[in-house]
Design a protein around this motif. Structure first.
Motif, PDB file in Angstrom:
ATOM      1  N   GLN A 461       0.825  -1.204   0.000  1.00 24.56           N
ATOM      2  CA  GLN A 461       0.000   0.000   0.000  1.00 24.56           C
ATOM      3  C   GLN A 461       0.864   1.260   0.000  1.00 24.56           C
ATOM      4  O   GLN A 461       0.514   2.273  -0.628  1.00 24.56           O
ATOM      5  CB  GLN A 461      -0.938  -0.011   1.206  1.00 24.56           C
ATOM      6  CG  GLN A 461      -2.027  -1.073   1.106  1.00 24.56           C
ATOM      7  CD  GLN A 461      -3.005  -1.015   2.259  1.00 24.56           C
ATOM      8  OE1 GLN A 461      -2.608  -0.841   3.417  1.00 24.56           O
ATOM      9  NE2 GLN A 461      -4.283  -1.190   1.962  1.00 24.56           N
ATOM     10  N   TYR A 462       2.011   1.196   0.656  1.00 22.51           N
ATOM     11  CA  TYR A 462       2.923   2.335   0.676  1.00 22.51           C
ATOM     12  C   TYR A 462       3.471   2.614  -0.717  1.00 22.51           C
ATOM     13  O   TYR A 462       3.678   3.767  -1.105  1.00 22.51           O
ATOM     14  CB  TYR A 462       4.057   2.055   1.672  1.00 22.51           C
ATOM     15  CG  TYR A 462       5.031   3.197   1.881  1.00 22.51           C
ATOM     16  CD1 TYR A 462       4.597   4.512   1.937  1.00 22.51           C
ATOM     17  CD2 TYR A 462       6.390   2.935   2.054  1.00 22.51           C
ATOM     18  CE1 TYR A 462       5.498   5.561   2.148  1.00 22.51           C
ATOM     19  CE2 TYR A 462       7.297   3.964   2.256  1.00 22.51           C
ATOM     20  CZ  TYR A 462       6.837   5.273   2.303  1.00 22.51           C
ATOM     21  OH  TYR A 462       7.728   6.293   2.494  1.00 22.51           O
ATOM     22  N   ALA A 463       3.676   1.559  -1.489  1.00 19.04           N
ATOM     23  CA  ALA A 463       4.157   1.749  -2.870  1.00 19.04           C
ATOM     24  C   ALA A 463       3.127   2.522  -3.675  1.00 19.04           C
ATOM     25  O   ALA A 463       3.473   3.449  -4.432  1.00 19.04           O
ATOM     26  CB  ALA A 463       4.437   0.392  -3.522  1.00 19.04           C
ATOM     27  N   ALA A 507       8.948  -5.858 -14.489  1.00 23.56           N
ATOM     28  CA  ALA A 507       8.085  -6.427 -13.448  1.00 23.56           C
ATOM     29  C   ALA A 507       6.616  -6.203 -13.790  1.00 23.56           C
ATOM     30  O   ALA A 507       5.783  -7.095 -13.602  1.00 23.56           O
ATOM     31  CB  ALA A 507       8.419  -5.803 -12.098  1.00 23.56           C
ATOM     32  N   ILE A 508       6.307  -5.029 -14.321  1.00 27.59           N
ATOM     33  CA  ILE A 508       4.928  -4.731 -14.728  1.00 27.59           C
ATOM     34  C   ILE A 508       4.506  -5.669 -15.861  1.00 27.59           C
ATOM     35  O   ILE A 508       3.365  -6.145 -15.911  1.00 27.59           O
ATOM     36  CB  ILE A 508       4.814  -3.258 -15.150  1.00 27.59           C
ATOM     37  CG1 ILE A 508       4.938  -2.353 -13.914  1.00 27.59           C
ATOM     38  CG2 ILE A 508       3.511  -2.985 -15.893  1.00 27.59           C
ATOM     39  CD1 ILE A 508       5.086  -0.865 -14.233  1.00 27.59           C
ATOM     40  N   ALA A 509       5.439  -5.968 -16.766  1.00 21.06           N
ATOM     41  CA  ALA A 509       5.136  -6.823 -17.928  1.00 21.06           C
ATOM     42  C   ALA A 509       4.778  -8.247 -17.522  1.00 21.06           C
ATOM     43  O   ALA A 509       4.159  -8.978 -18.304  1.00 21.06           O
ATOM     44  CB  ALA A 509       6.331  -6.836 -18.881  1.00 21.06           C
ATOM     45  N   TYR A 532       3.969  -7.770  -3.728  1.00 22.39           N
ATOM     46  CA  TYR A 532       5.080  -7.444  -2.814  1.00 22.39           C
ATOM     47  C   TYR A 532       6.379  -7.286  -3.598  1.00 22.39           C
ATOM     48  O   TYR A 532       7.145  -6.340  -3.369  1.00 22.39           O
ATOM     49  CB  TYR A 532       5.221  -8.533  -1.750  1.00 22.39           C
ATOM     50  CG  TYR A 532       6.298  -8.219  -0.730  1.00 22.39           C
ATOM     51  CD1 TYR A 532       6.016  -7.448   0.391  1.00 22.39           C
ATOM     52  CD2 TYR A 532       7.604  -8.679  -0.899  1.00 22.39           C
ATOM     53  CE1 TYR A 532       6.996  -7.142   1.322  1.00 22.39           C
ATOM     54  CE2 TYR A 532       8.598  -8.369   0.024  1.00 22.39           C
ATOM     55  CZ  TYR A 532       8.282  -7.606   1.134  1.00 22.39           C
ATOM     56  OH  TYR A 532       9.263  -7.291   2.045  1.00 22.39           O
ATOM     57  N   ASP A 533       6.634  -8.198  -4.526  1.00 21.98           N
ATOM     58  CA  ASP A 533       7.858  -8.115  -5.326  1.00 21.98           C
ATOM     59  C   ASP A 533       7.863  -6.857  -6.196  1.00 21.98           C
ATOM     60  O   ASP A 533       8.898  -6.193  -6.349  1.00 21.98           O
ATOM     61  CB  ASP A 533       8.004  -9.353  -6.212  1.00 21.98           C
ATOM     62  CG  ASP A 533       8.289 -10.615  -5.412  1.00 21.98           C
ATOM     63  OD1 ASP A 533       8.722 -10.487  -4.252  1.00 21.98           O
ATOM     64  OD2 ASP A 533       8.080 -11.723  -5.948  1.00 21.98           O
ATOM     65  N   LEU A 534       6.720  -6.523  -6.773  1.00 25.98           N
ATOM     66  CA  LEU A 534       6.615  -5.314  -7.596  1.00 25.98           C
ATOM     67  C   LEU A 534       6.867  -4.074  -6.749  1.00 25.98           C
ATOM     68  O   LEU A 534       7.604  -3.166  -7.163  1.00 25.98           O
ATOM     69  CB  LEU A 534       5.224  -5.254  -8.226  1.00 25.98           C
ATOM     70  CG  LEU A 534       4.917  -4.036  -9.110  1.00 25.98           C
ATOM     71  CD1 LEU A 534       5.843  -3.993 -10.323  1.00 25.98           C
ATOM     72  CD2 LEU A 534       3.454  -4.058  -9.555  1.00 25.98           C
ATOM     73  N   SER A 571       1.578   3.542 -14.773  1.00 29.02           N
ATOM     74  CA  SER A 571       1.489   2.119 -15.119  1.00 29.02           C
ATOM     75  C   SER A 571       1.582   1.266 -13.862  1.00 29.02           C
ATOM     76  O   SER A 571       0.841   0.289 -13.687  1.00 29.02           O
ATOM     77  CB  SER A 571       2.608   1.734 -16.090  1.00 29.02           C
ATOM     78  OG  SER A 571       2.503   2.432 -17.299  1.00 29.02           O
ATOM     79  N   LEU A 572       2.492   1.638 -12.982  1.00 27.86           N
ATOM     80  CA  LEU A 572       2.634   0.924 -11.715  1.00 27.86           C
ATOM     81  C   LEU A 572       1.353   0.989 -10.904  1.00 27.86           C
ATOM     82  O   LEU A 572       0.885  -0.028 -10.376  1.00 27.86           O
ATOM     83  CB  LEU A 572       3.794   1.518 -10.913  1.00 27.86           C
ATOM     84  CG  LEU A 572       3.935   0.990  -9.479  1.00 27.86           C
ATOM     85  CD1 LEU A 572       4.520  -0.408  -9.486  1.00 27.86           C
ATOM     86  CD2 LEU A 572       4.787   1.932  -8.642  1.00 27.86           C
TER      87      LEU A 572
END
Length: 592
Positions: A461-463, A507-509, A532-534, A571-572
């Motif tokens: 959520q912080y991301a 990572a998005i892909a 989490y990894d993203l 995008s993220l």
């Protein structure tokens, strides 16, 4: 845009050209090979086992799998988005992509945003899927173990629907049998208490205070009328009232987790007789007519015989014909139906309602029941309907590493509602999914509200909140920027050159492939792990900007690079919000 499925298609086309030359047989099943991220990111962006999978079919014209791999790799290297394709080991192929392809990925994300990742073509799910979950006995409030199955089932239903299936969420009300008689007797005691009596709750009845409200409601409805009646007279009306009260409480507990079901199916309806036959009776008769039910004796179980073992002739279902270990009884020694018989009739109702696939979410203590129910569904549907039973292991509730004491309200366990009220719905839902469903889970009430990297829900959520703050900063520097996703699709994405920016785009892909695999495997926990990894990739690149200002997402002196980076940031947020939505977790714009 799914680069993994796109390259699967490209490799299939290369194999088609080799088939056309007569060096591979026509009957190749392309579903057998995969395109996936390499185990070691240093080896490239994609990897495929196509040459290894078809080694047997290729051996007439290729000396070994590596020779076939070399030909496939050479053709891949000619594709416009491929920087390099090389053969590794006995015939695996690693593919390195040009950075320009990731600009195309980001444009696809920005043009689709909320729909990005939804499977298309052969990756999309079809048909009607019934997901039955929770189905807790209506004898009290839900506990934390019920909550795990509830969250898992709800997230799985979200995922399957996003992947293209027509999903129905169902709750099976176990409102028949001895446990609801015990509930009625417990509620009757609370009814007497509400009328002023001092009561003692004997062992074997439900002691929790949650039944006080049911007793008070009965007192308001009936006054002292029931006191003069025998149990045979008051049992049914009290049972109905108590079940209704418990289901209202369960629905309220589920609503606190943002969970709703479209269908609540009553077990009682399966036992009710019309013209002398219940739905259970009808199904046993139908299976008997097909030769799948017979009267016979079962061999004694291996090892020490249980105390209730009876060597007698029984009504048995031929579950061994469908992969079970032993045929299963449908009648008890007193002539009443077994739970299994009721479950057969219940699952037949799902098949009759047109579902092409069934998913049942059960507690881990029902593991021994899986084979017989899978066999039953195969028999009932002539192997046309699949049943996937997902078992949810126990939840161990902790606080700072110490077990949490029992609840006063429930009497012998901590209620789910107490946990939701203490830590919030987001923490409960995310952390229930941050372990595979069949792995035990320790849920620490203190740790799930920590603001640290060790708290996965906070970190994700912080991301999202951080990304939103970057957008606010960009508007502060350039107030006229159009930061809508579709406008950002026209940003100069070729300016994204730093390895951290490319890593984030990579990572998005992976999101569309992740959705396909998670939906196919019925494993929503994969989404939680991916998010989490993203988030970790994003936070890592953000932190680099603290020491290297040129890497910051907002550069007040460079409008173009800021705009390109905002395209990456938005995008993220599209992917973080999408994945969080599937888990039933919020994606906040700010952390408070």
């Amino acid at each position: 845009m799914n680069i993994f499925s796109d390259f699967h298609v490209a490799i299939a086309a290369i194999l088609d050209s080799i088939k056309a030359s007569g060096r591979l047989p026509e009957t190749l099943d392309y579903a057998r090979f995969v395109v996936e991220p390499p185990k070691d990111a240093a080896h490239g962006d994609l990897a495929t086992n196509a040459a290894m999978v078809f080694a047997k079919e290729a051996k007439a014209n290729f000396a070994n799998p590596r020779q076939l791999a070399v030909e496939i790799a050479a053709a891949l290297a000619e594709l416009p988005n491929v920087a390099e394709a090389e053969v590794a080991g006995p015939g695996f192929i690693n593919i390195r992509l040009k950075p320009s392809l990731y600009a195309d990925v980001l444009r696809a994300v920005l043009n689709d945003c909320e729909a990005y990742g939804r499977p298309q073509g052969r990756g999309a799910l079809t048909g009607k899927i019934n997901v039955e979950y929770v189905s807790a006995n209506p004898t009290g409030p839900m506990h934390v173990g019920h909550g795990r199955g509830a969250v898992f089932g709800d997230a799985l239903a979200n995922l399957l629907a996003f992947a293209g299936a027509e999903v129905t969420r169902e709750y099976y009300i176990n409102d028949a049998g001895a446990q609801v008689d015990v509930l009625a007797r417990s509620a009757f005691l609370r009814y007497r208490e509400a009328l002023g009596e001092t009561i003692t709750i004997p062992e074997g009845l439900y002691p929790g205070d949650y039944l006080k409200a049911a007793g008070e409601a009965l007192a308001k409805q009936y006054g002292r009328e029931l006191l003069d009646k025998s149990e045979s007279e008051w049992l049914e009306p009290v049972k109905r009232a108590a079940i209704d009260a418990m289901m209202a409480m369960i629905r309220d507990d589920l609503a606190a987790l943002d969970i709703t079901h479209e269908v609540f199916f009553s077990e009682r309806t399966l036992h009710e007789k019309i013209n002398g036959l219940s739905e259970i009776d009808k199904e046993i008769n139908e299976l008997r007519a097909r030769g799948l039910v017979y009267d016979g004796r079962l061999p004694p179980p291996k090892g020490q015989l249980p105390d209730d073992w009876e060597d007698r002739e029984q009504t048995l279902f031929r579950s061994t014909d469908f992969g079970d270990d032993v045929d299963r009884p449908l009648k008890k020694s007193d002539g009443s139906n077994t739970y299994f018989a009721a479950d057969i009739a219940y699952h037949k109702s799902k098949i009759d309602r047109g579902f092409t696939a069934l998913v049942d979410v059960w507690g881990a203590d029902h593991g021994g029941y899986v084979k017989r129910m899978t066999a039953a569904v195969a028999a009932l549907s002539d192997n046309k309907v699949t049943l996937d039973v997902k078992l949810c292991q126990l939840v161990k509730l902790m606080r700072n590493g110490e077990p949490v004491k029992m609840s006063k309200r429930a009497g012998d366990f901590v209620t789910l509602r107490e946990v939701v009220d203490e830590v919030g719905v987001d923490a409960v839902r995310f952390m229930m999914l941050y372990r595979k469903n069949d792995a035990p889970l320790e849920f620490d009430l203190a740790k799930v509200i920590e603001q640290s990297k060790d708290n996965a829900v906070f970190y994700v959520q912080y991301a999202h909140a951080r990304a939103k703050s970057a957008l606010r900063q960009a508007l502060g520097a350039f107030p006229d920027l159009d930061l809508t996703p579709k406008a950002l699709a026209a940003a100069p994405l070729d300016l994204l050159q730093d390895e951290g920016e490319i890593a984030l785009a990579k990572a998005i892909a992976q999101y569309p492939r992740l959705i396909e695999s998670a939906a196919t495997a019925h494993e929503p926990h994969r989404i939680a792990f991916y998010l989490y990894d993203l988030a970790s990739v994003f936070h890592s690149h953000w932190n680099k900007g603290k020491d290297r200002p040129q890497l910051r997402f907002v550069n007040a002196d460079d409008r173009n690079s800021t705009y390109a980076r905002m395209a990456l940031v938005v995008s993220l947020t599209c992917v973080l919000a999408s994945g969080s939505r599937l888990l039933g977790v919020s994606a906040p714009d700010e952390m408070r």
